[in-house]
Design a protein around this motif. Structure first.
Motif, PDB file in Angstrom:
ATOM      1  N   ARG A  14       0.844  -1.171   0.000  1.00 57.13           N
ATOM      2  CA  ARG A  14       0.000   0.000   0.000  1.00 57.13           C
ATOM      3  C   ARG A  14       0.880   1.220   0.000  1.00 57.13           C
ATOM      4  O   ARG A  14       1.848   1.282   0.714  1.00 57.13           O
ATOM      5  CB  ARG A  14      -0.780   0.048   1.292  1.00 57.13           C
ATOM      6  CG  ARG A  14      -2.074  -0.646   1.225  1.00 57.13           C
ATOM      7  CD  ARG A  14      -2.632  -0.394   2.533  1.00 57.13           C
ATOM      8  NE  ARG A  14      -4.013  -0.752   2.560  1.00 57.13           N
ATOM      9  CZ  ARG A  14      -4.781  -0.358   3.553  1.00 57.13           C
ATOM     10  NH1 ARG A  14      -4.281   0.380   4.509  1.00 57.13           N
ATOM     11  NH2 ARG A  14      -6.011  -0.714   3.574  1.00 57.13           N
TER      12      ARG A  14
ATOM     13  N   ASP B 104      -8.672  -2.955   2.414  1.00 55.06           N
ATOM     14  CA  ASP B 104      -8.232  -2.200   1.253  1.00 55.06           C
ATOM     15  C   ASP B 104      -9.307  -1.185   0.902  1.00 55.06           C
ATOM     16  O   ASP B 104     -10.495  -1.514   0.874  1.00 55.06           O
ATOM     17  CB  ASP B 104      -7.984  -3.150   0.076  1.00 55.06           C
ATOM     18  CG  ASP B 104      -7.312  -2.461  -1.086  1.00 55.06           C
ATOM     19  OD1 ASP B 104      -6.152  -2.790  -1.358  1.00 55.06           O
ATOM     20  OD2 ASP B 104      -7.936  -1.577  -1.707  1.00 55.06           O
ATOM     21  N   SER B 105      -8.913   0.053   0.649  1.00 52.92           N
ATOM     22  CA  SER B 105      -9.884   1.102   0.348  1.00 52.92           C
ATOM     23  C   SER B 105     -10.485   0.935  -1.039  1.00 52.92           C
ATOM     24  O   SER B 105     -11.494   1.563  -1.356  1.00 52.92           O
ATOM     25  CB  SER B 105      -9.200   2.475   0.420  1.00 52.92           C
ATOM     26  OG  SER B 105      -8.254   2.594  -0.617  1.00 52.92           O
TER      27      SER B 105
ATOM     28  N   VAL C 168      -8.949  11.782   0.563  1.00 53.59           N
ATOM     29  CA  VAL C 168      -8.509  10.484   1.078  1.00 53.59           C
ATOM     30  C   VAL C 168      -7.190  10.717   1.811  1.00 53.59           C
ATOM     31  O   VAL C 168      -6.528  11.738   1.619  1.00 53.59           O
ATOM     32  CB  VAL C 168      -8.296   9.441  -0.045  1.00 53.59           C
ATOM     33  CG1 VAL C 168      -9.619   9.127  -0.728  1.00 53.59           C
ATOM     34  CG2 VAL C 168      -7.259   9.915  -1.060  1.00 53.59           C
ATOM     35  N   GLU C 169      -6.805   9.780   2.645  1.00 50.12           N
ATOM     36  CA  GLU C 169      -5.513   9.861   3.313  1.00 50.12           C
ATOM     37  C   GLU C 169      -4.467   9.223   2.403  1.00 50.12           C
ATOM     38  O   GLU C 169      -4.722   8.166   1.818  1.00 50.12           O
ATOM     39  CB  GLU C 169      -5.550   9.117   4.648  1.00 50.12           C
ATOM     40  CG  GLU C 169      -6.455   9.762   5.678  1.00 50.12           C
ATOM     41  CD  GLU C 169      -6.032  11.182   6.008  1.00 50.12           C
ATOM     42  OE1 GLU C 169      -4.831  11.399   6.295  1.00 50.12           O
ATOM     43  OE2 GLU C 169      -6.893  12.092   5.958  1.00 50.12           O
TER      44      GLU C 169
ATOM     45  N   ASP D 299      -2.039   7.406   2.978  1.00 42.13           N
ATOM     46  CA  ASP D 299      -1.684   6.019   3.272  1.00 42.13           C
ATOM     47  C   ASP D 299      -2.871   5.062   3.075  1.00 42.13           C
ATOM     48  O   ASP D 299      -2.808   3.897   3.412  1.00 42.13           O
ATOM     49  CB  ASP D 299      -1.094   5.879   4.678  1.00 42.13           C
ATOM     50  CG  ASP D 299      -2.065   6.322   5.754  1.00 42.13           C
ATOM     51  OD1 ASP D 299      -3.210   6.695   5.422  1.00 42.13           O
ATOM     52  OD2 ASP D 299      -1.675   6.316   6.935  1.00 42.13           O
ATOM     53  N   GLN D 300      -3.951   5.585   2.540  1.00 43.38           N
ATOM     54  CA  GLN D 300      -5.166   4.799   2.313  1.00 43.38           C
ATOM     55  C   GLN D 300      -5.223   4.238   0.898  1.00 43.38           C
ATOM     56  O   GLN D 300      -6.117   3.457   0.592  1.00 43.38           O
ATOM     57  CB  GLN D 300      -6.363   5.767   2.453  1.00 43.38           C
ATOM     58  CG  GLN D 300      -7.461   5.327   3.350  1.00 43.38           C
ATOM     59  CD  GLN D 300      -8.617   6.325   3.306  1.00 43.38           C
ATOM     60  OE1 GLN D 300      -8.471   7.491   2.973  1.00 43.38           O
ATOM     61  NE2 GLN D 300      -9.793   5.842   3.649  1.00 43.38           N
TER      62      GLN D 300
ATOM     63  N   GLN E   3     -11.419  11.203   4.424  1.00 43.69           N
ATOM     64  CA  GLN E   3     -10.815   9.879   4.598  1.00 43.69           C
ATOM     65  C   GLN E   3     -11.486   8.797   3.764  1.00 43.69           C
ATOM     66  O   GLN E   3     -11.737   7.686   4.238  1.00 43.69           O
ATOM     67  CB  GLN E   3     -10.820   9.498   6.083  1.00 43.69           C
ATOM     68  CG  GLN E   3      -9.954  10.452   6.887  1.00 43.69           C
ATOM     69  CD  GLN E   3      -9.924  10.147   8.362  1.00 43.69           C
ATOM     70  OE1 GLN E   3     -10.813   9.479   8.892  1.00 43.69           O
ATOM     71  NE2 GLN E   3      -8.881  10.608   9.032  1.00 43.69           N
ATOM     72  N   GLY E   4     -11.807   9.126   2.547  1.00 44.51           N
ATOM     73  CA  GLY E   4     -12.319   8.106   1.637  1.00 44.51           C
ATOM     74  C   GLY E   4     -13.760   7.725   1.868  1.00 44.51           C
ATOM     75  O   GLY E   4     -14.176   6.652   1.458  1.00 44.51           O
ATOM     76  N   GLN E   5     -14.515   8.604   2.536  1.00 39.20           N
ATOM     77  CA  GLN E   5     -15.926   8.316   2.785  1.00 39.20           C
ATOM     78  C   GLN E   5     -16.755   9.571   2.557  1.00 39.20           C
ATOM     79  O   GLN E   5     -16.271  10.683   2.742  1.00 39.20           O
ATOM     80  CB  GLN E   5     -16.145   7.870   4.237  1.00 39.20           C
ATOM     81  CG  GLN E   5     -15.440   6.580   4.608  1.00 39.20           C
ATOM     82  CD  GLN E   5     -15.731   6.220   6.045  1.00 39.20           C
ATOM     83  OE1 GLN E   5     -16.741   5.607   6.349  1.00 39.20           O
ATOM     84  NE2 GLN E   5     -14.847   6.626   6.934  1.00 39.20           N
TER      85      GLN E   5
ATOM     86  N   ALA F   6     -18.356   4.341   2.329  1.00 38.92           N
ATOM     87  CA  ALA F   6     -17.004   4.351   1.775  1.00 38.92           C
ATOM     88  C   ALA F   6     -17.060   4.603   0.274  1.00 38.92           C
ATOM     89  O   ALA F   6     -18.015   4.192  -0.384  1.00 38.92           O
ATOM     90  CB  ALA F   6     -16.305   3.027   2.058  1.00 38.92           C
TER      91      ALA F   6
END
Lengths: 152, 731
Positions: B31, B68-69, B98-99, B101-102, B167-169, B180
């Motif tokens: 990742r 996993d995102s 999104v972050e 590291d995501q 954060q991906g949501q 998500a």
């Protein structure tokens, strides 16, 4: 057949004894963390530890190991000092292209093992055999000082 | 932060490695770092056939494996140390919400979608990546986010104004519910991309402008297989090559017997100008190559030496019909009426790139397709070359972009990929060709040597009335991208630092005498025209200042009075370096100011010249205004490293030829600055909201002029020829 001890594991290989350790690591064992830079021990990219001492793997025939243990960048993370140095590297983002850094890290760990609190001059003396084309020397020196601070 | 313990190497690992079954692409998927294209071999587990892919930079899988995102970012520029993967992720993630590291990362494949308009092809170079990505990637992130919000609002039956993202949501503000991104992907994929794409304002940024860790640090300090040279694929054999040591020469004949008797050697291959030995591992290949008897037809370049190259350049000083590249209408008249004139000639050498990762290419050509694993700054050109050599349609050639172990312009060339394809098509198995360092250095494509002449016309009070510049040297663009050469034969790169400059010349003329160097192929090199031109211009301005009895900083400040950003960096560098304060005997300070790659730098270098014929660089101070910083710590890293790269080059480096052969063939003869020689570099970043400029080459450009000016200040010796150290030693 030659037996070589790499990162606490014994391997047997049928390469000719004049084959430099570097190519046994990279091309035979698939341990590609140790890098090829010059082939003449001028750049330090291939630095590994043999019996804990920094050695240029490009110029060490594997037949001369005589059972002495080898540690590579792939194995150094299980050593507390190795972990401390890798962490120090990450905390100030030493790397740029990163190609020379395994060799730099192995040289730095060997230095700190002998001299846990080196001066700038000590660091320069120990590390001047390692070329970094990206010019990360200032951060390498700082990371070594920082790692030294983590050693108790 | 805790480092994972590296998995112990098992006996099984050895056995599988020895039979070639360990494949980088089958290692666990990483990742946020890793070797993107190498890992992407079709959709992720759980990824359906129709992911949400609103543009070339973002793909979100409608369903995904746990943890996993499902979010994958595709990075348009290659990572060669400059930190652009981290920068690109920052820009997309900022707007996509999104972050960093995501997300999963992939290197962009060769594709028209990634061609920046001003590059002509898909290329990473010229410090253009952040400039290109700044708008493109933020818009890509914002467009995707708008569509995801619209999809969420559709599911919830609410207005989009009820939705926020992080954060991906997507969050439904009134109820606190969230979805998500991956779970919205299928719906979002049915929507049309928005036409109006508002971007965040600076006050809402959470990522841009803050120092962030590089996403590739861990993989690199652990020595993970990232680089082209680390590639291993099933049944791959190892090879090394020797090309005719005289450029343009060919293979006369070979006797294969001794090479083929070398243990581990499988084959000896030949093309027009090079031979290749294939073996079980590099060392066997190298021994086979050493045993191979080759005769070369060296051709017409066999008599070329460095003196001839310089002589041909200096002859250009008297060329009566140069290309007039730039001229103000009054340039000639202003020079004619000048009260006094001052002139100087500068010489710069051929330079090798010598990245730490020697040139290499892994390639497998089959009747129905080909795979290439390579570090390249020009992936489309590299792929097209393989297609051409292999006689395959372009879409049958998969090029997997690898991390590059130092570029500096070397991998804006792809002749090593062409060469690899020529050899690989002779064998059925995958071939990894690694050049020796000697091959890498002596058959590099070199930064050209140049001779420059500058003349200033001064009025009675010593002020500049007119400037004349003559540049003599190759036009790299004429070979690299012929369409880039102007109709009258000028390479615009050569105007850098001369006509693109913070200085306002009252009248000026730039003319050009094209002299292609015999015996070498010339190429782009870190800082391109800026590195070349700034040494000339900033040395000359320094000479004018000293001649006028003026302080070099004050003299420059007056000349750049119409350029506030340039004045700020000049004044800041002067202040932070203690400019004007007393120095020990034998010390001196030199200054340079520049506007290159869209960024302003002021640089002050202090040297100690108390040892005869030596110079010790005591300290470097840089002030930089590169517009809105994306990642301040990486700006510092690039200037630190670029400065050291430039200082070592300025002091030590010159490629020389004798009998057509390059003489500097390894690091014992090609000196690289080492840690004990590297000075501290203090960097001061000016807060700015201007559009970002490039940064990776700026420090390199500043190094030579600031150093030469410091040497002049400390010793009274003006060195107009690079490298500098031989000039000091010849005193």
């Amino acid at each position: 057949m030659l037996t070589v001890r790499i990162n606490d594991t014994d391997y047997q290989t049928d390469v000719t004894p004049d084959t430099p350790l570097l190519w046994v690591l990279r091309d035979v064992l698939g341990l590609t963390g140790t890098k090829f830079g010059c082939g003449i021990a001028e750049c330090g990219a291939c630095t590994v530890h043999v019996d804990g001492k920094a050695v240029r793997a490009c110029s060490l025939p594997v037949g001369l190991l005589n059972g002495r243990p080898v540690t590579t960048i792939e194995g150094i993370g299980s050593d507390p000092l190795g972990q401390a140095v890798q962490m120090a590297w990450m905390e100030i983002d030493v790397v740029q292209c990163g190609y020379c850094q395994p060799g730099q890290i192995m040289s730095a760990i060997a230095l700190l093992r002998d001299n846990p609190h080196p001066t700038d001059a000590d660091i320069d003396a120990a590390m001047s055999g390692n070329i970094c084309r990206c010019g990360t020397y200032l951060r390498i020196r700082q990371a070594i000082h920082n790692a030294a601070g983590l050693i108790t | 932060m805790r480092l994972p313990v590296t998995a112990p190497t098992s006996r099984r690992h050895f056995l599988t490695a020895a039979t070639g079954l360990v494949v980088a692409g089958l290692l666990p998927r990483h990742r946020a770092f890793g070797r993107p294209s190498e890992f992407y071999q079709g959709p992720l587990v759980g990824e359906t056939k129709s992911p949400f892919a609103p543009n070339a930079y973002i793909r979100i899988a409608p369903s995904r494996v746990a943890g996993d995102s499902g979010i994958t970012l595709i990075l348009p520029n290659v990572e060669m140390g400059q930190g652009i993967y981290t920068g690109a992720v920052t820009l997309i993630a900022e707007e996509l919400e999104v972050e960093p590291d995501q997300v999963n990362l992939e290197a962009a494949p060769p594709d028209d979608a990634y061609v920046a308009a001003d590059m002509g092809t898909q290329a990473t170079g010229g410090s253009t990546s952040t400039i290109f990505e700044w708008t493109t990637l933020r818009q890509a992130g914002a467009a995707a986010r708008l569509m995801l919000v619209q999809a969420a609002a559709g599911q919830w039956g609410c207005p989009v104004s009820d939705c926020t993202t992080r954060q991906g949501q997507v969050f439904h503000t009134p109820s606190g519910r969230s979805i998500a991104y991956a779970d919205l992907a299928a719906d979002a994929a049915k929507l049309s991309p928005p036409k109006d794409i508002p971007l965040k304002t600076a006050k809402d940024w959470t990522l841009i402008g803050r120092s962030r860790h590089r996403l590739d640090s861990r993989a690199k300090v652990e020595g993970q297989p990232l680089f082209g040279i680390d590639i291993r694929v099933p049944d791959m054999k190892h090879a090394t090559v020797a090309a005719c040591p005289v450029m343009g020469g060919t293979v006369g004949g070979i006797d294969r017997d001794a090479a083929l008797r070398t243990p581990g050697v499988h084959a000896v291959l030949m093309i027009d100008n090079a031979v290749c030995v294939v073996a079980d591992h590099y060392w066997a290949a190298k021994k086979g190559l050493d045993a191979l008897a080759v005769t070369w037809n060296e051709g017409t370049n066999a008599s070329v030496d460095t003196q001839r190259i310089y002589r041909e350049l200096h002859d250009g000083l008297s060329e009566p019909k140069p290309v007039v590249a730039k001229s103000t209408s009054d340039a000639t008249a202003a020079m004619a009426r000048a009260a006094t004139r001052y002139e100087a000639t500068y010489q710069q050498p051929l330079l090798a790139h010598s990245p730490m990762e020697p040139v290499n290419c892994a390639i497998h050509i089959r009747p129905d397709g080909a795979d290439v694993w390579v570090g390249t700054q020009v992936p489309m050109w590299a792929r097209d070359s393989v297609a051409d050599i292999a006689g395959l349609p372009k879409n049958r050639v998969q090029l997997h972009c690898q991390y590059i172990g130092g570029g500096f312009g070397r991998r804006l060339e792809y002749e090593y990929v062409t060469q690899a394809a020529q050899f690989a098509k002779q064998v059925p198995y995958p071939l990894k060709i690694v050049w020796s360092r000697e091959e890498d250095l002596t058959l590099d494509r070199f930064r050209p040597a140049y001779v420059d002449h500058v003349r200033a016309g001064l009025d009675a009070r010593g002020r500049i009335e007119s400037m004349e510049f003559r540049v003599i040297g190759p036009a790299v663009v004429a070979r690299w991208e012929p369409a880039g050469l102007s109709p009258d034969g000028f390479d615009e790169d050569l105007a850098a630092a001369i006509s693109i400059t913070p200085y306002t010349w009252p009248a000026s003329r730039l003319d050009y005498v094209r002299r292609e160097a015999p015996g070498v192929v010339t190429a782009w090199w870190r800082g391109v025209g800026g590195t070349r031109g700034l040494f000339v211009v900033e040395s000359f301005i320094d000479e004018l200042a000293l001649r006028a009895g003026a302080d070099p900083v004050a003299y420059r400040r007056e000349l750049i009075r119409e350029q506030p950003r340039a004045r700020v960096v000049l004044d800041l560098a002067a202040e932070k370096s203690g400019w004007g304060t007393p120095l020990p005997k034998g010390h001196g300070r030199g200054v340079a100011v520049q506007f290159l790659f869209g960024s302003y730098l002021g640089t002050v270098i202090e040297v100690d010249m108390t040892e005869p014929a030596q110079v010790r660089i005591v300290h470097v101070t840089v002030a930089v205004d590169c517009g809105q910083p994306v990642n301040p710590d990486q700006i510092r890293a690039q200037i630190e490293g670029g400065m050291i790269f430039g200082l070592g080059t300025a002091l030590f480096n010159e490629i020389t030829l004798s009998n057509g052969r390059v003489q500097e063939d390894n690091f014992n003869l090609w000196r690289i600055m080492r840690m004990n020689e590297a000075p501290p570099v203090d960097i001061h970043i000016v807060a700015s909201t201007e559009t970002p400029g490039g940064i990776g080459e700026t420090g390199t450009a500043a190094a030579a002029p600031a150093l030469a000016n410091a040497i002049a200040a400390a010793s009274g010796r003006r060195l107009r020829t690079l490298p500098l150290l031989p000039g000091l030693e010849s005193a």
